[in-house]
Motif scaffolding. Structure first.
Motif, mmCIF file in Angstrom:
data_model
loop_
_atom_site.group_PDB
_atom_site.id
_atom_site.type_symbol
_atom_site.label_atom_id
_atom_site.label_comp_id
_atom_site.label_asym_id
_atom_site.label_seq_id
_atom_site.Cartn_x
_atom_site.Cartn_y
_atom_site.Cartn_z
ATOM 1 N N GLU A 1 0.837 -1.194 0.000
ATOM 2 C CA GLU A 1 0.000 0.000 0.000
ATOM 3 C C GLU A 1 0.870 1.241 0.000
ATOM 4 O O GLU A 1 2.031 1.194 0.401
ATOM 5 C CB GLU A 1 -0.873 0.068 1.258
ATOM 6 C CG GLU A 1 -1.734 -1.130 1.509
ATOM 7 C CD GLU A 1 -2.601 -0.957 2.732
ATOM 8 O OE1 GLU A 1 -3.818 -0.754 2.550
ATOM 9 O OE2 GLU A 1 -2.092 -1.023 3.866
ATOM 10 N N HIS B 1 0.930 4.925 1.774
ATOM 11 C CA HIS B 1 0.321 5.641 2.893
ATOM 12 C C HIS B 1 0.985 6.979 3.125
ATOM 13 O O HIS B 1 2.168 7.163 2.855
ATOM 14 C CB HIS B 1 0.430 4.827 4.190
ATOM 15 C CG HIS B 1 -0.598 3.763 4.332
ATOM 16 N ND1 HIS B 1 -1.941 4.027 4.395
ATOM 17 C CD2 HIS B 1 -0.473 2.414 4.416
ATOM 18 C CE1 HIS B 1 -2.603 2.894 4.511
ATOM 19 N NE2 HIS B 1 -1.736 1.898 4.523
ATOM 20 N N ARG C 1 -6.064 3.731 8.520
ATOM 21 C CA ARG C 1 -5.928 2.274 8.436
ATOM 22 C C ARG C 1 -5.829 1.686 9.837
ATOM 23 O O ARG C 1 -6.476 0.696 10.166
ATOM 24 C CB ARG C 1 -4.695 1.887 7.615
ATOM 25 C CG ARG C 1 -4.332 0.402 7.666
ATOM 26 C CD ARG C 1 -5.304 -0.507 6.926
ATOM 27 N NE ARG C 1 -5.093 -0.322 5.512
ATOM 28 C CZ ARG C 1 -6.063 -0.053 4.641
ATOM 29 N NH1 ARG C 1 -7.313 0.047 5.039
ATOM 30 N NH2 ARG C 1 -5.805 0.108 3.370
ATOM 31 N N GLU D 1 -9.164 1.473 11.445
ATOM 32 C CA GLU D 1 -9.906 0.318 10.929
ATOM 33 C C GLU D 1 -9.448 -0.970 11.611
ATOM 34 O O GLU D 1 -10.266 -1.835 11.950
ATOM 35 C CB GLU D 1 -9.692 0.173 9.418
ATOM 36 C CG GLU D 1 -10.301 1.253 8.579
ATOM 37 C CD GLU D 1 -9.853 1.172 7.114
ATOM 38 O OE1 GLU D 1 -9.194 0.176 6.727
ATOM 39 O OE2 GLU D 1 -10.146 2.115 6.368
#
Length: 128
Positions: free
Chosen positions: A89, A91, A99, A102
């Motif tokens: 990913e 970021h 994130r 989450e």
């Protein structure tokens, strides 16, 4: 039926992530504007809940790395089980903070002991 575990307090703040990114910029030549390999870690006192969490995370696009226990020097110390998953990913501190939010919520919903944070590294080059 046992009571649900209390929600884990958020321990990784946006300010900490900003400092982490600054440190990476100062001490590495990593291209943080592109995908990196992010590892995410969860703990629980027994592995079955981590196996269920693993399956749910894999279904969300994470790659399973391992479920393991660390060796403790003190034989009387608790020995939690760890789940390690990873994802390629890109970021920023703000997107990584989101994130993490989450994943804290995921750990709570799965009644895990904790979301323990993340690590980062470059994506390994594939041998052709």
């Amino acid at each position: 039926m046992s009571a649900p575990k209390p929600r884990q307090e958020k321990t990784i703040t946006l300010e900490m992530l900003q400092k982490m990114f600054q440190n990476i910029f100062e001490k590495t030549d990593w291209n943080m504007a592109g995908d990196m390999l992010w590892g995410y870690f969860f703990t629980n006192n027994e592995p079955a809940a981590l196996e269920k969490a693993r399956d749910l995370l894999v279904a969300q696009g994470y790659r399973y790395v391992n479920i393991y226990q660390l060796d403790e020097e003190d034989p009387n110390a608790p020995r939690p089980w760890w789940l390690h998953v990873e994802k390629e990913e890109t970021h920023t501190p703000a997107s990584l903070d989101a994130r993490n939010d989450e994943l804290y919520l995921f750990a709570y919903e799965q009644s895990l002991d904790s979301y323990d944070g993340m690590d980062i590294g470059p994506i390994p080059e594939q041998d052709e």
